[in-house]
Design a protein around this motif. Structure first.
Motif, mmCIF file in Angstrom:
data_model
loop_
_atom_site.group_PDB
_atom_site.id
_atom_site.type_symbol
_atom_site.label_atom_id
_atom_site.label_comp_id
_atom_site.label_asym_id
_atom_site.label_seq_id
_atom_site.Cartn_x
_atom_site.Cartn_y
_atom_site.Cartn_z
ATOM 1 N N GLY A 137 35.521 13.584 66.558
ATOM 2 C CA GLY A 137 36.916 14.481 66.919
ATOM 3 C C GLY A 137 36.429 15.738 67.527
ATOM 4 O O GLY A 137 37.250 16.622 67.999
ATOM 5 N N ARG A 138 35.180 15.781 67.780
ATOM 6 C CA ARG A 138 34.790 16.844 68.819
ATOM 7 C C ARG A 138 33.921 16.485 70.022
ATOM 8 O O ARG A 138 33.723 15.426 70.002
ATOM 9 C CB ARG A 138 33.912 18.058 67.979
ATOM 10 N N GLU A 139 33.813 17.469 70.914
ATOM 11 C CA GLU A 139 33.102 16.896 72.168
ATOM 12 C C GLU A 139 31.600 17.177 72.336
ATOM 13 O O GLU A 139 30.772 16.189 72.506
ATOM 14 C CB GLU A 139 33.582 17.638 73.424
ATOM 15 N N ARG A 140 31.118 18.232 71.587
ATOM 16 C CA ARG A 140 29.674 18.790 71.396
ATOM 17 C C ARG A 140 29.271 19.043 70.148
ATOM 18 O O ARG A 140 30.239 19.706 69.369
ATOM 19 C CB ARG A 140 29.510 19.766 72.502
ATOM 20 N N CYS A 141 28.163 18.901 69.709
ATOM 21 C CA CYS A 141 27.699 19.269 68.357
ATOM 22 C C CYS A 141 27.423 20.636 68.128
ATOM 23 O O CYS A 141 27.681 21.529 69.211
ATOM 24 C CB CYS A 141 26.374 18.152 68.052
ATOM 25 N N GLU A 142 27.139 20.959 66.990
ATOM 26 C CA GLU A 142 27.159 22.296 66.591
ATOM 27 C C GLU A 142 25.906 23.097 67.273
ATOM 28 O O GLU A 142 25.951 24.280 67.620
ATOM 29 C CB GLU A 142 26.853 22.531 64.977
ATOM 30 N N ILE A 143 24.926 22.265 67.414
ATOM 31 C CA ILE A 143 23.643 22.941 67.966
ATOM 32 C C ILE A 143 23.931 23.083 69.485
ATOM 33 O O ILE A 143 23.812 24.344 70.027
ATOM 34 C CB ILE A 143 22.303 21.836 67.948
ATOM 35 N N CYS A 144 24.449 22.205 70.239
ATOM 36 C CA CYS A 144 24.960 22.557 71.768
ATOM 37 C C CYS A 144 25.957 23.694 71.899
ATOM 38 O O CYS A 144 26.085 24.315 72.713
ATOM 39 C CB CYS A 144 25.490 20.926 72.330
ATOM 40 N N GLU A 145 26.814 23.852 70.950
ATOM 41 C CA GLU A 145 27.876 24.640 70.939
ATOM 42 C C GLU A 145 27.315 26.305 70.482
ATOM 43 O O GLU A 145 28.069 27.064 70.878
ATOM 44 C CB GLU A 145 29.030 24.569 70.105
ATOM 45 N N SER A 146 26.245 26.243 69.781
ATOM 46 C CA SER A 146 25.891 27.302 69.326
ATOM 47 C C SER A 146 25.072 28.292 70.172
ATOM 48 O O SER A 146 24.413 28.042 71.142
ATOM 49 C CB SER A 146 24.366 27.204 68.285
ATOM 50 N N GLN A 147 25.627 29.578 70.167
ATOM 51 C CA GLN A 147 25.352 30.670 71.178
ATOM 52 C C GLN A 147 24.048 31.212 70.637
ATOM 53 O O GLN A 147 23.427 32.093 71.669
ATOM 54 C CB GLN A 147 26.391 31.757 71.192
ATOM 55 N N SER A 148 23.553 31.048 69.517
ATOM 56 C CA SER A 148 22.332 31.779 68.973
ATOM 57 C C SER A 148 21.039 30.997 69.668
ATOM 58 O O SER A 148 19.754 31.287 69.281
ATOM 59 C CB SER A 148 22.515 32.054 67.570
ATOM 60 N N ARG A 149 21.113 29.748 69.993
ATOM 61 C CA ARG A 149 20.067 28.918 70.285
ATOM 62 C C ARG A 149 19.859 29.112 71.669
ATOM 63 O O ARG A 149 20.607 29.147 72.570
ATOM 64 C CB ARG A 149 20.427 27.677 69.789
#
Lengths: 201, 201
Positions: A67-79
């Motif tokens: 139900g989402r397009e990108r995972c949490e890691i890809c969307e994370s701004q802090s990485r």
């Protein structure tokens, strides 16, 4: 003795799992039979829901909630998105995340090159990796495929195609495992540890 | 990385099974994720149907297909009903049947006496065993509980209560396992093998 059909079919299903032989399969089946009802039911539900509720991230192909397009890691701004660690499968992401020592992004190939099994570059998520690099902003690719024949071959293939794109390509270090015992290390590991020896820091 | 809820709950369910630790649980979960849909679905179905379709034989308390009163072994005319082999659990029946060397009947205790876990004679199928013997026609009881502390204690308890009923009570032989290596046998097994030594036949 012929086992009741429902137990036999459970044993058959369990035997198809990796690392579970006929004996473990029957032990597990009889454990589930004796255990409170909810143990088998919870497992049954979890299995039924497994695929419906998961999807692959369209950027790094790691596993994620559907139900989402990108995972949490890809969307994370802090990485650090200038660093991409290339792994074979989602389990490897899990292992690296557990170390707590990596703050870049990932790319999950969904397998390795294997001519014997007929798995070529087009069967893996290799093209999307090149596209990610091509879009710019990536300074280093860490090749973290397994230290196996296939993993090495895949890493070699990726290096050959990534270096021309002007990106730094590195590979995870080889050597003695921490806490390991020198006399039990295999020849190849020992040779690698020797040739890759470092000044003591 | 936080795993998708559906994978995490499958891993949690798998971890509750005996002999499956956190690492095997995640390996199994990711295997099921990659495998063809029917692998997880078959397993899910088998688990859901497990208890509904099985019942205990009302004579020997072995596991059987639901909807009948006595199991195939109890109903078999070709098996010696003067001989009853007493075991802890249904898996033991399976193991003995696999040998092909036993033609009597069984009695499944559904556990062992264990004061530490609060399991007394009334928690096991011991009374029904005495009733079976009381009904007559039984000449020998083979005590085949495990060669463990609890198994031995249970066997001792049963012997004390069965011998007064005028039935022969025997216990499975102890000694070196066939194909085993003398130098790797533990002290107790070796002592038993010594004290139980036999003339060469």
């Amino acid at each position: 003795m012929i086992l009741p059909e429902s137990i036999q079919s459970l044993i058959n299903s369990l035997e198809r799992l990796p690392g579970i032989g006929p004996k473990s399969a029957s032990r597990l089946a009889f454990f589930l039979l004796r255990a409170p009802d909810e143990v088998a039911q919870d497992l049954s539900m979890a299995l039924a829901n497994l695929k419906a509720n998961t999807a692959l991230c369209q950027e790094c192909f790691n596993i994620m909630e559907a139900g989402r397009e990108r995972c949490e890691i890809c969307e994370s701004q802090s990485r650090d998105s200038s660093l991409i660690c290339v792994v074979e499968e989602a389990l490897d992401v899990l292992a690296l995340e557990r170390t707590g020592g990596y703050q870049g992004k990932y790319h999950v190939l969904q397998g390795v090159l294997s001519p014997i099994e007929g798995i070529g570059p087009d069967d893996l998520k290799i093209k999307p990796l090149f596209e990610r690099v091509g879009r710019g902003g990536v300074s280093e690719i860490i090749l973290a495929t397994n230290p196996s024949m296939e993993g090495d071959a895949t890493a070699l293939y990726l290096r050959q195609h990534l270096e021309p794109l002007g990106v730094r390509v590195t590979r995870l270090a080889r050597g003695l495992p921490v806490g390991g015992d020198l006399e039990y290390a295999d020849q190849n590991t020992l040779l690698r540890a020797l040739s890759g020896r470092q000044e003591m820091g």
